[in-house]
Design an enzyme around this catalytic site. Structure first.
Site, PDB file in Angstrom:
ATOM      1  N   SER A   8       0.832  -1.206   0.000  1.00 25.84           N
ATOM      2  CA  SER A   8       0.000   0.000   0.000  1.00 25.84           C
ATOM      3  C   SER A   8       0.868   1.258   0.000  1.00 25.84           C
ATOM      4  CB  SER A   8      -0.957  -0.033   1.193  1.00 25.84           C
ATOM      5  OG  SER A   8      -1.881   1.029   1.142  1.00 25.84           O
TER       6      SER A   8
ATOM      7  N   HIS B 254      -8.241   0.636  -0.498  1.00 22.40           N
ATOM      8  CA  HIS B 254      -8.066  -0.307  -1.612  1.00 22.40           C
ATOM      9  C   HIS B 254      -9.399  -0.901  -2.086  1.00 22.40           C
ATOM     10  CE1 HIS B 254      -3.784   0.132  -1.358  1.00 22.40           C
ATOM     11  NE2 HIS B 254      -3.868  -0.042  -0.052  1.00 22.40           N
TER      12      HIS B 254
END
Length: 313
Positions: free
Chosen positions: A90, A195
């Site tokens: 991430s 996400h």
């Protein structure tokens, strides 16, 4: 001999006190913290002293983790360890872009600050949260998500662990269903449904901002979260990968398997916590994972004892 890869963790790995040993024992690491403080004031204080409530706010968390990860990279370079590949989880993928030479540190920090603000804004628009589901196979979790409105599998971490983003209002019922299926659900202390489509607004905010960044060809391969393969060289494709990552799943397990298939046998976690090393043990026990602070400690002990230190992978 196998190849060495650097791993940069993401949001959720932060804790009060992170990076302090790097600051105290490595001049190059201290310089990184000072440089980040000059642009994002108070970063070092937040990392070392908190409070945790402020550190856990996305717009603060991301610059803080970014600083710790670059400080870890600086320490690793000081002890002479060189890597042949990179992956970042991430937010850690942005650090990876800097470590691979695709972005300058200044551009990386600039984007991290904007990314953090954009994701915070997106999180405030919809009350979403995240739950780690353990002890269930991925297809079962994916099927369970379809029972709920706006529930998405987002972080494919390792065998037996898949993180889901969903509406806060559905969390208790979701946890009950996980238990009924024989699994275990752990609510995560994150401020949004990252996400996932919950972050699409953030990608729209960043679409224009990303053109303010300058990109260079990577010096070593950086594996993408969203595609589980190395980043391309063309700036237009790099922009697409960076934006796509924000509102699409992190394919971490597949990324690690692809890197291992590509010859990586030693991994070094560069940042707060040891979460990624834990995932790696569950993905493939044949590879080795170190933590940069442990390597720095070993180096300093050898140096103080007047001994030569060599990293053996």
């Amino acid at each position: 001999m196998g190849k060495i890869a650097l791993l940069f963790p993401g949001q959720g790995s932060q804790y009060v006190g992170m990076g302090k040993p790097l600051y105290e024992h490595c001049v190059s690491s201290r310089t990184i913290f000072d440089q980040v403080d000059a642009v994002h004031q108070g970063t070092t204080t937040l990392c070392f002293e908190g409070p945790s409530e402020a550190l856990n706010q996305t717009e603060n968390t991301q610059p803080c983790i970014f600083a710790v990860e670059l400080a870890a990279l600086a320490a690793l370079q000081c002890v002479g360890v060189e890597a042949q590949g990179i992956a970042g989880f991430s937010l850690g993928e942005v650090t990876g872009l800097v470590a691979a030479g695709v972005l300058s540190m200044d551009d990386g920090l600039k984007f991290v600050k904007k990314r953090g603000r954009a994701m915070e804004e997106a999180a405030q628009m919809t009350p979403a949260t995240m739950v780690a589901v353990l002890k269930l196979e991925n297809p079962k979790v994916e099927a369970l998500c379809k029972e709920f409105n706006q529930c998405y599998p987002v972080n494919y971490n390792c065998p037996g662990q898949l993180v889901v983003a969903l509406l806060k209002a559905d969390q208790e019922l979701f946890l009950t269903r996980v238990k009924e299926l024989g699994g275990r659900g752990i609510p995560l202390t994150l401020s949004g449904g990252f996400h996932s489509p919950f972050m699409t607004y953030a990608t729209k905010l960043l679409e224009k901002r990303i053109y303010e960044l300058s990109f260079s060809e990577a010096s070593i391969p950086l594996y993408s979260n969203a595609y589980a393969k190395p980043y391309p060289d063309a700036p237009v494709d790099i922009r697409s990968y960076i934006l796509h990552q924000i509102n699409h799943p992190v394919l971490w397990e597949q990324t690690m398997r692809n890197m291992i298939a590509d010859g990586f046998t030693t991994f070094i976690e560069c940042g707060p916590g040891k979460t990624l090393g834990g995932f790696l043990k569950k993905i493939d026990k044949s590879v080795t994972c170190h933590h940069v602070e442990t390597l720095l400690t070993d180096y300093l002990e050898a140096k103080n004892a007047g001994k030569e230190w060599t990293f053996i992978c």
